[in-house]
Every structure is written in structure tokens, then in C-alpha cells.
Design an enzyme around this catalytic site. Structure first.
Site, short mmCIF file in Angstrom:
data_model
loop_
_atom_site.label_atom_id
_atom_site.label_comp_id
_atom_site.label_asym_id
_atom_site.label_seq_id
_atom_site.Cartn_x
_atom_site.Cartn_y
_atom_site.Cartn_z
N TRP A 358 0.85 -1.19 0.00
CA TRP A 358 0.00 0.00 0.00
C TRP A 358 0.89 1.24 0.00
CZ3 TRP A 358 -5.31 -0.64 -0.21
CH2 TRP A 358 -5.72 -1.97 -0.13
N HIS A 360 1.39 5.22 0.40
CA HIS A 360 0.74 6.33 1.11
C HIS A 360 1.82 7.35 1.49
CE1 HIS A 360 1.63 4.20 5.12
NE2 HIS A 360 1.85 3.28 4.20
#
Length: 417
Positions: A358, A360
Site C-alpha cells: 500500500w 501512502h
């Protein structure tokens, strides 16, 4: 897949939410209480003024996600730019990076790799930027989008500012009911704190993510041979009915069935151009606070609203229409909470959620300000979903991008070799 049977119970482990600067504890990894690793501000070295500026920018960004504000993912209008600039004060668009410059190695620690925004731009250009098979330099518009921080990473990869309409989650009603009936507040814990904690622990991010990924898979199958929206919707309903999925019974006017036509790049000449077969369904995640209703009791804004943002038990869909990007209210003097966090997934094919990556970030880009430059993270799922006290909800959201965009490679390698 979710079935039509109304008595379906979603068995879950406790929820652990949002990114964490540290790897999750043993209890969190095992599905324990997972009350979080402290506040986002403390974990990222942010002052109360930093948090105020981040939240103001995020709240200004809410306008960018409204229909008609940024068709095709355009930059903010002059008025919106002024509002956002005033909110952020010291946000800076990073400079262009040469297309032929290779990225440096990321700094890896545990389940997270970290790099600066300029190095991420270089990696993006080499790995994610492809349009129709051609490597492209990140434009000024895209660098402006990226500079917004966590939401900027998702924005630059998804095209339009995230609207969060197709959000999924998993909530175990039986576990929630049993915990309320058979456990008591901890010493010194108010009833509002207790109910908020039990609601938080009744979610399961892994199941919510898997639900979103299952639905995206069905959508992608329906897109394959559909050359107009009518064919796509017919194929989608047929696939859902074949799986006895409750989404087949969604109203034709629902967000679920109108999502593709409301994606700006579906109408764009260089995107889908009204041809569903040119699009693909991808996933990102948003973590946020449940107590956002300004008319609700203050305890709900401090300790969470147990009834807010729960998924439909049959479909897994979360109604995000009341998401105002509002942060958690402080329960004690000196507390300061960030209002949301985004993580980009794309369409990775890794089957084990724990091995998914992920992307971010920590905050908006402020190289000359008190916060400093933006850092970009690549985290494995357990790190992404381990919790801060700022958030008690985690949703997994489906959006559409053209197949020709390589902003969601099939496999992401953490860091850089």
C-alpha cells in the site's frame, strides 16, 4: 462473495486501522484488541499547528471530490487553489524529475519502505507512468496533485480526486452484540468510550479488503467484452446473479451501478471514451473517524459513533455520503487528530492480503515549513491497517482507470531493488 441470505453473519477479528510508523504489535497481528499505536501526530512528529494545517487542506480538498469540480482530475480552480494554499500555507509542488533518471533505493524497515517525494516521482516515471506502453514524465498537474500527501498519492494514480462512493467494509454484528452484552467498560472508561471501542473492534479490515477485491474482480470480468455501458451493466448483473451476490439487487440508480459512467476518464478521449472494455476496476483505502455529525452528542465525536459508517450486512457497501473529512474531537486538552489517511493498492494480483503493498504518505509537501518534505511509504497490509487512535473506520474503495494506465502493476515490489 456475499449471498442474499439476510441472516449472513460476517465473522471477523478486531479492527486495526490506518498506517503506523511502527510494525503492528503481536496482539494486533494476531487479531487482538488493536486500540492503535497512539496518535498520528505523535507517531509522525507533528505539532498541533501542523495537524491544523493538514486538516484544513484536507477539508478544502473535499470540494475537489464533488461532481463537476475536477473533471478528468484537473487542477483546482483559482478559487479552490487559493483556499487550499491558504489552508496549507507552505505546501509546495515538487520540481520535475528527468525522465531518464533512475530512482535511488528506498529505506526499508520491517514492513515499510520510505522515500522522499522526488525519488517517488522518479520511481513513478519508471514503473507507474506508462500510458499505452510509453513511459511518461510526471506533469506539473500530477506533481501538484501528489503534493497533497496521502490523498495525493491516490489522486495521482487514480486520476480524479477520490470520491469514495464505492466503499466496502466488514462488520460482525454478532460479535458486536455479544461484546456489549457480556463485557463491561474498562476501569475509568466511560460508556461512550466503551461502545466506541467495541464498535471499532467489530470491524475486520482484511475481510473488507477481500470483499472489495472480489467485487472488483467481478466488475473486471464484466468489463472485458462490453463496448457500451448497457452491455457492461447487463454482464455485471449476470455475473452477480450467478454468484448469488446481494449486489445484483442494488437499485439501478445506486452508486454501484452508476460508478463507471461517473468516472471522468471513462468519458475522456484518451481514457475509456465511453468504451467499458478500455477500463479496469482498481482499489484504494481510506481510514477516518466515525463521529463526524456536528449535530451528534460530543461524546460520539470524541469516542466514536457506534452506528456510523457500518456496511450493509448483505452487500458490504458503506454509505459514505455523510463523510465530511472531519477529524476526531479531542477528549483531553492538547490532543490533536488528523482527519483521514489514504493508501493506494491498484490491482495487484498477490492473493495473500498480508503480502500486498500500500502506497501512502505522511503529510503534504512542505520542504521549507515546520513539517518538512513529504515522505512516501510502501507498506505491507499489516502495517497499513495497524491503528492510530485518530481513526476507527477503514474502508476499501473501488474506482476505475483506463487499462492503458500502468498505475496499478500486477505486482509491487516493496522499496526498490
Amino acid at each position: 462473495m456475499y449471498k442474499r441470505s439476510g441472516f449472513l453473519a460476517l465473522t471477523t477479528v478486531s479492527i486495526v486501522l490506518c498506517t503506523a510508523g511502527l510494525a503492528p504489535t503481536v496482539s494486533q497481528a494476531a487479531g487482538g484488541a488493536g486500540d492503535g499505536n497512539g496518535s498520528y501526530a505523535d507517531s509522525n512528529g507533528l505539532t498541533a499547528d501542523d495537524v491544523r494545517l493538514i486538516n484544513a487542506l484536507n477539508e478544502a480538498g473535499l470540494d475537489l471530490g464533488r461532481p463537476g469540480k475536477t473533471p478528468g482530475g484537473d487542477l483546482p480552480s483559482a478559487t479552490e487553489s487559493l483556499r487550499a494554499s491558504t489552508a496549507a500555507g507552505d505546501r509546495v509542488t515538487p520540481p520535475a524529475e528527468p525522465l531518464d533518471r533512475m530512482p535511488d533505493a528506498y529505506r526499508a524497515h520491517g514492513d515499510r519502505a520510505t522515500t522522499g517525494i522526488s525519488n517517488y516521482i522518479r520511481k513513478w516515471q519508471q514503473v507507474y507512468s506508462h500510458r499505452d506502453g510509453r513511459v511518461q514524465q510526471m506533469t506539473e498537474q500530477q506533481r501538484e496533485q501528489l503534493s497533497y500527501g496521502c490523498v495525493g498519492v491516490t489522486w495521482v494514480n487514480s486520476g480524479p480526486y477520490p470520491t469514495n462512493k464505492l466503499a466496502f467494509a466488514s462488520f460482525d454484528e454478532e460479535k458486536h452484540r455479544n461484546a456489549l452484552e457480556n463485557t463491561s467498560p474498562r476501569p475509568g472508561e466511560t460508556r461512550a468510550e466503551f461502545e466506541g471501542r467495541i464498535a471499532k473492534q467489530s470491524f475486520d479490515e482484511t475481510k473488507g479488503f477481500n470483499r472489495a477485491r472480489d467485487v472488483a474482480s467481478v466488475m473486471n470480468k464484466a468489463l472485458e467484452s462490453s463496448h457500451d455501458e448497457s452491455a457492461y451493466l447487463s454482464n455485471l448483473k449476470a455475473e452477480l446473479a450467478k454468484n448469488d451476490d446481494a449486489l445484483a439487487a442494488e437499485d439501478s440508480r445506486s452508486n454501484f451501478y452508476s460508478a463507471l459512467r461517473n468516472t471522468p476518464s471513462f468519458k475522456d478521449r484518451n481514457g475509456g471514451n465511453h468504451d467499458p472494455s478500455k477500463m479496469k476496476a482498481v482499489i484504494y483505502s481510506k481510514h477516518f473517524w466515525s463521529g463526524q455529525d456536528p449535530s451528534s452528542p460530543s461524546d460520539k465525536r470524541k469516542y466514536g459513533d457506534p452506528g456510523a459508517f457500518r456496511p450493509n450486512q448483505n452487500t458490504g457497501l458503506v454509505d459514505m455520503s455523510k463523510d465530511r473529512n472531519s477529524s476526531r474531537s479531542p477528549a483531553k486538552p492538547g490532543e490533536s487528530y488528523v482527519n483521514f489517511d489514504y493508501g493506494w493498492f491498484g490491482d495487484q494480483k498477490e492473493t495473500n492480503p498480508d503480502n500486498t503493498i500500500w502506497t501512502h504518505a505522511n503529510h503534504y509537501h512542505s520542504p521549507e515549513g515546520g513539517m518538512g518534505p513529504m515522505q512516501v511509504y510502501e507498506s505491507k497490509f499489516r502495517n497499513w491497517s495497524s491503528g492510530y487512535t485518530d481513526f476507527d473506520r477503514g474502508t476499501y474503495v473501488i474506482t476505475f482507470i483506463p487499462k492503458s494506465w500502468n498505475t496499478a502493476p500486477a505486482k509491487v515490489k516493496q522499496g526498490w531493488p
